[in-house]
Design a protein around this motif. Sequence first.
Motif, PDB file in Angstrom:
ATOM      1  N   PRO A 100       0.800  -1.228   0.000  1.00 24.36           N
ATOM      2  CA  PRO A 100       0.000   0.000   0.000  1.00 24.36           C
ATOM      3  C   PRO A 100       0.834   1.281   0.000  1.00 24.36           C
ATOM      4  N   TRP A 101       2.070   1.249   0.467  1.00 27.34           N
ATOM      5  CA  TRP A 101       2.896   2.451   0.535  1.00 27.34           C
ATOM      6  C   TRP A 101       3.786   2.618  -0.698  1.00 27.34           C
ATOM      7  N   GLY A 102       3.584   1.760  -1.733  1.00 24.98           N
ATOM      8  CA  GLY A 102       4.245   1.980  -3.009  1.00 24.98           C
ATOM      9  C   GLY A 102       5.492   1.183  -3.291  1.00 24.98           C
ATOM     10  N   PRO A 121      10.953   0.568  -4.737  1.00 27.09           N
ATOM     11  CA  PRO A 121       9.810   1.454  -4.943  1.00 27.09           C
ATOM     12  C   PRO A 121       9.262   1.299  -6.360  1.00 27.09           C
ATOM     13  N   VAL A 122       7.925   1.315  -6.472  1.00 28.47           N
ATOM     14  CA  VAL A 122       7.303   1.203  -7.792  1.00 28.47           C
ATOM     15  C   VAL A 122       6.351   2.360  -8.080  1.00 28.47           C
ATOM     16  N   THR A 123       6.199   3.276  -7.137  1.00 33.69           N
ATOM     17  CA  THR A 123       5.419   4.487  -7.385  1.00 33.69           C
ATOM     18  C   THR A 123       6.342   5.686  -7.220  1.00 33.69           C
ATOM     19  N   GLU A 124       5.969   6.793  -7.852  1.00 32.43           N
ATOM     20  CA  GLU A 124       6.766   8.020  -7.733  1.00 32.43           C
ATOM     21  C   GLU A 124       6.839   8.481  -6.280  1.00 32.43           C
ATOM     22  N   GLU A 125       5.732   8.365  -5.541  1.00 33.55           N
ATOM     23  CA  GLU A 125       5.718   8.771  -4.126  1.00 33.55           C
ATOM     24  C   GLU A 125       6.698   7.936  -3.305  1.00 33.55           C
ATOM     25  N   ALA A 126       6.698   6.633  -3.537  1.00 33.91           N
ATOM     26  CA  ALA A 126       7.632   5.760  -2.818  1.00 33.91           C
ATOM     27  C   ALA A 126       9.074   6.080  -3.194  1.00 33.91           C
ATOM     28  N   ALA A 127       9.323   6.318  -4.469  1.00 35.21           N
ATOM     29  CA  ALA A 127      10.678   6.655  -4.914  1.00 35.21           C
ATOM     30  C   ALA A 127      11.125   7.986  -4.323  1.00 35.21           C
ATOM     31  N   ALA A 128      10.201   8.934  -4.162  1.00 31.15           N
ATOM     32  CA  ALA A 128      10.547  10.239  -3.596  1.00 31.15           C
ATOM     33  C   ALA A 128      10.999  10.122  -2.147  1.00 31.15           C
ATOM     34  N   ARG A 129      10.525   9.111  -1.428  1.00 27.53           N
ATOM     35  CA  ARG A 129      10.958   8.898  -0.046  1.00 27.53           C
ATOM     36  C   ARG A 129      12.366   8.327   0.024  1.00 27.53           C
TER      37      ARG A 129
END
Length: 136
Positions: A100-102, A121-129
């Motif tokens: 759920p957190w990407g 990470p597989v979402t931009e939000e997850a990668a940004a973290r």
Amino acid sequence: MTIFASVRLVTDHVDRLTAFYEHVTGLTARRPAPVFAELPTSAGVLAISASELTNSLYGEQVVRAASNRTVLLEFLVPNVDAEFERLRDLEFVQEPTTMPWGNRSALLRDPDGNLVNLFAPVTEEAAARRPDTQCQ
């Protein structure tokens, strides 16, 4: 290249445990989801997640809060699915799954039964973290 990324504590009380570690370390936790917190340190991340979420994602009784089965050693890898294929003969608890957190994640056990999470990470939000990574 595989990078040691974090240690996760699984608990029935995410808010209480997060507040304790924020107090002890002086860090402020990031909360990408109400059931998940992470405290970034210079050596890696201390992550905290809710036992009910973790068990619902990885399987019932895979983790048990406040016991010797609550720590997951987590390794950031370039491609979770490729690592799963490479290590297929090991004892995987869960095949690659998007959390759920990407992050995409695959969970296995080491020879002593400790949990090991391979993730990316597989979402931009997850990668940004994780500024040191890009999405799969």
